[in-house]
Design a protein around this motif. Sequence first.
Motif, PDB file in Angstrom:
ATOM      1  N   GLU A 161     -37.671  35.226 -92.854  1.00 58.57           N
ATOM      2  CA  GLU A 161     -36.611  34.406 -93.412  1.00 58.57           C
ATOM      3  C   GLU A 161     -35.336  34.529 -92.567  1.00 58.57           C
ATOM      4  OE1 GLU A 161     -36.133  32.587 -96.719  1.00 58.57           O
ATOM      5  OE2 GLU A 161     -38.196  32.233 -96.086  1.00 58.57           O
ATOM      6  N   GLY A 162     -34.502  33.529 -92.624  1.00 56.91           N
ATOM      7  CA  GLY A 162     -33.261  33.552 -91.860  1.00 56.91           C
ATOM      8  C   GLY A 162     -32.330  34.689 -92.231  1.00 56.91           C
ATOM      9  N   TRP A 163     -32.330  35.093 -93.524  1.00 54.69           N
ATOM     10  CA  TRP A 163     -31.406  36.132 -93.956  1.00 54.69           C
ATOM     11  C   TRP A 163     -31.673  37.450 -93.238  1.00 54.69           C
ATOM     12  CZ3 TRP A 163     -26.861  35.816 -95.851  1.00 54.69           C
ATOM     13  CH2 TRP A 163     -26.504  34.762 -96.700  1.00 54.69           C
ATOM     14  N   SER A 164     -32.930  37.797 -93.056  1.00 54.24           N
ATOM     15  CA  SER A 164     -33.255  39.054 -92.377  1.00 54.24           C
ATOM     16  C   SER A 164     -32.777  39.026 -90.930  1.00 54.24           C
ATOM     17  CB  SER A 164     -34.769  39.302 -92.427  1.00 54.24           C
ATOM     18  OG  SER A 164     -35.196  39.480 -93.754  1.00 54.24           O
ATOM     19  N   SER A 165     -32.975  37.906 -90.252  1.00 52.32           N
ATOM     20  CA  SER A 165     -32.526  37.787 -88.865  1.00 52.32           C
ATOM     21  C   SER A 165     -31.005  37.802 -88.776  1.00 52.32           C
ATOM     22  CB  SER A 165     -33.082  36.498 -88.244  1.00 52.32           C
ATOM     23  OG  SER A 165     -34.486  36.543 -88.162  1.00 52.32           O
ATOM     24  N   ILE A 166     -30.354  37.143 -89.726  1.00 52.55           N
ATOM     25  CA  ILE A 166     -28.893  37.139 -89.734  1.00 52.55           C
ATOM     26  C   ILE A 166     -28.360  38.546 -89.991  1.00 52.55           C
ATOM     27  CG2 ILE A 166     -26.862  36.350 -91.020  1.00 52.55           C
ATOM     28  CD1 ILE A 166     -28.318  33.678 -91.400  1.00 52.55           C
ATOM     29  N   LEU A 167     -29.013  39.281 -90.904  1.00 53.58           N
ATOM     30  CA  LEU A 167     -28.607  40.661 -91.181  1.00 53.58           C
ATOM     31  C   LEU A 167     -28.783  41.532 -89.950  1.00 53.58           C
ATOM     32  CD1 LEU A 167     -27.608  42.546 -93.428  1.00 53.58           C
ATOM     33  CD2 LEU A 167     -30.001  42.979 -94.029  1.00 53.58           C
ATOM     34  N   LEU A 168     -29.879  41.318 -89.227  1.00 48.04           N
ATOM     35  CA  LEU A 168     -30.121  42.053 -87.989  1.00 48.04           C
ATOM     36  C   LEU A 168     -29.069  41.710 -86.940  1.00 48.04           C
ATOM     37  CD1 LEU A 168     -32.074  43.914 -86.408  1.00 48.04           C
ATOM     38  CD2 LEU A 168     -33.329  41.864 -85.743  1.00 48.04           C
ATOM     39  N   ALA A 169     -28.774  40.417 -86.797  1.00 50.01           N
ATOM     40  CA  ALA A 169     -27.752  39.986 -85.845  1.00 50.01           C
ATOM     41  C   ALA A 169     -26.385  40.559 -86.201  1.00 50.01           C
ATOM     42  CB  ALA A 169     -27.682  38.461 -85.797  1.00 50.01           C
ATOM     43  N   GLY A 170     -26.072  40.587 -87.498  1.00 52.25           N
ATOM     44  CA  GLY A 170     -24.807  41.151 -87.940  1.00 52.25           C
ATOM     45  C   GLY A 170     -24.689  42.629 -87.618  1.00 52.25           C
ATOM     46  N   SER A 171     -25.793  43.351 -87.717  1.00 51.49           N
ATOM     47  CA  SER A 171     -25.798  44.775 -87.400  1.00 51.49           C
ATOM     48  C   SER A 171     -25.532  44.997 -85.916  1.00 51.49           C
ATOM     49  CB  SER A 171     -27.137  45.398 -87.793  1.00 51.49           C
ATOM     50  OG  SER A 171     -27.381  45.246 -89.173  1.00 51.49           O
ATOM     51  N   PHE A 172     -26.165  44.190 -85.064  1.00 50.99           N
ATOM     52  CA  PHE A 172     -25.910  44.297 -83.631  1.00 50.99           C
ATOM     53  C   PHE A 172     -24.458  43.954 -83.310  1.00 50.99           C
ATOM     54  CE2 PHE A 172     -30.485  44.352 -82.972  1.00 50.99           C
ATOM     55  CZ  PHE A 172     -30.600  45.126 -81.829  1.00 50.99           C
ATOM     56  N   TYR A 173     -23.948  42.918 -83.976  1.00 53.12           N
ATOM     57  CA  TYR A 173     -22.580  42.490 -83.703  1.00 53.12           C
ATOM     58  C   TYR A 173     -21.577  43.575 -84.110  1.00 53.12           C
ATOM     59  CZ  TYR A 173     -18.457  39.488 -83.513  1.00 53.12           C
ATOM     60  OH  TYR A 173     -17.228  38.957 -83.210  1.00 53.12           O
ATOM     61  N   GLY A 174     -21.788  44.155 -85.290  1.00 56.75           N
ATOM     62  CA  GLY A 174     -20.895  45.212 -85.743  1.00 56.75           C
ATOM     63  C   GLY A 174     -20.912  46.412 -84.820  1.00 56.75           C
ATOM     64  N   TYR A 175     -22.116  46.811 -84.395  1.00 55.36           N
ATOM     65  CA  TYR A 175     -22.225  47.940 -83.467  1.00 55.36           C
ATOM     66  C   TYR A 175     -21.555  47.604 -82.137  1.00 55.36           C
ATOM     67  CZ  TYR A 175     -24.259  51.360 -80.296  1.00 55.36           C
ATOM     68  OH  TYR A 175     -24.435  52.347 -79.358  1.00 55.36           O
ATOM     69  N   GLY A 176     -21.766  46.363 -81.657  1.00 51.49           N
ATOM     70  CA  GLY A 176     -21.189  45.964 -80.383  1.00 51.49           C
ATOM     71  C   GLY A 176     -19.679  45.982 -80.389  1.00 51.49           C
ATOM     72  N   LEU A 177     -19.077  45.538 -81.497  1.00 55.27           N
ATOM     73  CA  LEU A 177     -17.615  45.549 -81.595  1.00 55.27           C
ATOM     74  C   LEU A 177     -17.070  46.973 -81.631  1.00 55.27           C
ATOM     75  CD1 LEU A 177     -16.760  42.701 -84.141  1.00 55.27           C
ATOM     76  CD2 LEU A 177     -16.553  42.669 -81.651  1.00 55.27           C
ATOM     77  N   ILE A 178     -17.703  47.812 -82.430  1.00 54.82           N
ATOM     78  CA  ILE A 178     -17.224  49.194 -82.576  1.00 54.82           C
ATOM     79  C   ILE A 178     -17.377  49.974 -81.271  1.00 54.82           C
ATOM     80  CG2 ILE A 178     -17.644  51.395 -83.761  1.00 54.82           C
ATOM     81  CD1 ILE A 178     -18.527  49.737 -86.200  1.00 54.82           C
ATOM     82  N   SER A 179     -18.497  49.776 -80.580  1.00 50.83           N
ATOM     83  CA  SER A 179     -18.788  50.549 -79.374  1.00 50.83           C
ATOM     84  C   SER A 179     -18.405  49.818 -78.090  1.00 50.83           C
ATOM     85  CB  SER A 179     -20.285  50.885 -79.321  1.00 50.83           C
ATOM     86  OG  SER A 179     -20.698  51.563 -80.483  1.00 50.83           O
ATOM     87  N   ASN A 180     -17.831  48.616 -78.220  1.00 49.46           N
ATOM     88  CA  ASN A 180     -17.499  47.797 -77.051  1.00 49.46           C
ATOM     89  C   ASN A 180     -18.734  47.623 -76.165  1.00 49.46           C
ATOM     90  OD1 ASN A 180     -15.761  46.247 -75.388  1.00 49.46           O
ATOM     91  ND2 ASN A 180     -15.442  48.001 -74.024  1.00 49.46           N
ATOM     92  N   ASP A 181     -19.838  47.249 -76.791  1.00 51.37           N
ATOM     93  CA  ASP A 181     -21.125  47.124 -76.123  1.00 51.37           C
ATOM     94  C   ASP A 181     -21.465  45.646 -75.975  1.00 51.37           C
ATOM     95  OD1 ASP A 181     -23.912  46.999 -75.553  1.00 51.37           O
ATOM     96  OD2 ASP A 181     -24.169  49.028 -76.325  1.00 51.37           O
ATOM     97  N   TYR A 182     -21.356  45.132 -74.745  1.00 48.01           N
ATOM     98  CA  TYR A 182     -21.610  43.718 -74.506  1.00 48.01           C
ATOM     99  C   TYR A 182     -23.068  43.361 -74.756  1.00 48.01           C
ATOM    100  CZ  TYR A 182     -17.033  43.411 -72.186  1.00 48.01           C
ATOM    101  OH  TYR A 182     -15.689  43.428 -71.905  1.00 48.01           O
ATOM    102  N   ARG A 183     -23.975  44.279 -74.455  1.00 48.53           N
ATOM    103  CA  ARG A 183     -25.400  43.992 -74.650  1.00 48.53           C
ATOM    104  C   ARG A 183     -25.712  43.765 -76.122  1.00 48.53           C
ATOM    105  NH1 ARG A 183     -30.596  47.390 -72.371  1.00 48.53           N
ATOM    106  NH2 ARG A 183     -29.502  49.219 -73.165  1.00 48.53           N
ATOM    107  N   ALA A 184     -25.155  44.591 -76.991  1.00 51.55           N
ATOM    108  CA  ALA A 184     -25.404  44.428 -78.425  1.00 51.55           C
ATOM    109  C   ALA A 184     -24.796  43.128 -78.949  1.00 51.55           C
ATOM    110  CB  ALA A 184     -24.838  45.621 -79.189  1.00 51.55           C
ATOM    111  N   VAL A 185     -23.573  42.807 -78.497  1.00 48.76           N
ATOM    112  CA  VAL A 185     -22.920  41.567 -78.935  1.00 48.76           C
ATOM    113  C   VAL A 185     -23.698  40.351 -78.434  1.00 48.76           C
ATOM    114  CG1 VAL A 185     -20.808  40.186 -78.799  1.00 48.76           C
ATOM    115  CG2 VAL A 185     -20.651  42.660 -79.052  1.00 48.76           C
ATOM    116  N   GLN A 186     -24.161  40.420 -77.182  1.00 58.39           N
ATOM    117  CA  GLN A 186     -24.938  39.322 -76.623  1.00 58.39           C
ATOM    118  C   GLN A 186     -26.253  39.143 -77.387  1.00 58.39           C
ATOM    119  OE1 GLN A 186     -25.190  36.253 -74.931  1.00 58.39           O
ATOM    120  NE2 GLN A 186     -24.069  37.325 -73.313  1.00 58.39           N
ATOM    121  N   THR A 187     -26.890  40.246 -77.748  1.00 60.81           N
ATOM    122  CA  THR A 187     -28.132  40.184 -78.521  1.00 60.81           C
ATOM    123  C   THR A 187     -27.896  39.527 -79.872  1.00 60.81           C
ATOM    124  OG1 THR A 187     -28.969  42.178 -77.421  1.00 60.81           O
ATOM    125  CG2 THR A 187     -29.999  41.551 -79.514  1.00 60.81           C
ATOM    126  N   SER A 188     -26.812  39.897 -80.515  1.00 64.10           N
ATOM    127  CA  SER A 188     -26.461  39.308 -81.805  1.00 64.10           C
ATOM    128  C   SER A 188     -26.289  37.796 -81.682  1.00 64.10           C
ATOM    129  CB  SER A 188     -25.167  39.939 -82.333  1.00 64.10           C
ATOM    130  OG  SER A 188     -24.670  39.225 -83.439  1.00 64.10           O
TER     131      SER A 188
END
Length: 352
Positions: A161-188
């Motif tokens: 379902e889309g919600w699971s993928s969106i939740l996964l993307a949100g987790s990558f985005y949050g980690y990327g912002l906190i850690s300044n990780d471009y790879r995680a933000v790009q993945t999100s």
Amino acid sequence: MNFKNLKCSRIIFVSALLTFILTNVVKAESKRDTLVCKAWRDTFKVRKAQIVDVDSSYSLMFYRPKPLQFFANIPSDLAGLGKAVVAKKNLPELGILLAATAIIVPFDQRITDASQQFGRYLHLDPSRESKTLLQFNIGNFHVNALEIPDNANSTIYYLGEGWSSILLAGSFYGYGLISNDYRAVQTSSQIVESIFALGLTTQFLKRITGRQSPFRVEMDSDPTPGGKWHPFISPAKYQKSVSNYDAYPSGHLATIMSTITILAQNYPEKKYIKPVGYSLMTLLGYSMLNNGVHWMSDYPLAIAIGYTTGKIISSRGHQIIPKLSNNAGSFSSVTPAYYGNGGFGLSYRATF
């Protein structure tokens, strides 16, 4: 083995999955900030990037995506998917895909019946039961914004379902912002991009094929084994009875295939992504047979679309940088360069 009373299993499962991803896939790694000059009109512009060492042979350079950049990329994603379908080099694979689908279609009803019989043997509840946690009321319309399944089969089903993928993307985005990780933000950004691109692609295919879902066959007064096909169904009829026309191909399987491909492309050093991901895909495929949402022959095209879309999207966000061997030595060179609008100069390059 009785799965009927597993309540709120989706929350537990998804939480465990996200914890695993955040602690293993995107954990702290060696990354280096850099600036990259990219051609732009008659000049160039500077973009921020990060270089991540994958192994001794190459590194990956990731660009930080602009906000909502994925929306601008969707038209090129669809165009790239269309080119991949008609590309001469892909014709053998396309032929195998069509042949596999054609071979499976006559056996769809038997496969579905056997899958559901196996589910009954395991006492695996085939119903798609869920609880609504968040609902918006707009006039006389009720929109369920967040639901969780109430049994094990539905928990696996909701992986696509889309919600699971969106939740996964949100987790990558949050980690990327906190850690300044471009790879995680790009993945999100790429996961969200794939959701929209695949949504458009699969909806187009569903509406021009109009295949009946397995559970609707059981409700039909004149049932056809393997379901009926209604090519090019009118939008009004489609919306009036969606499950009568939307089986082919599986949007769930395409979504999870694309997500796994993006993760594997962006984190190639994590060798377990594909085995774990493909195992979850297998469970998802079975759960959809068990609950009568899809036929087996709905899967080959969905997997191909998801994989191709994931490859197209992930290839845009990073660049492969081969490493020089230890005995490569060092050298430098000066070459003339043209900067546009009659401007010339010299380019100096040093490798060490």
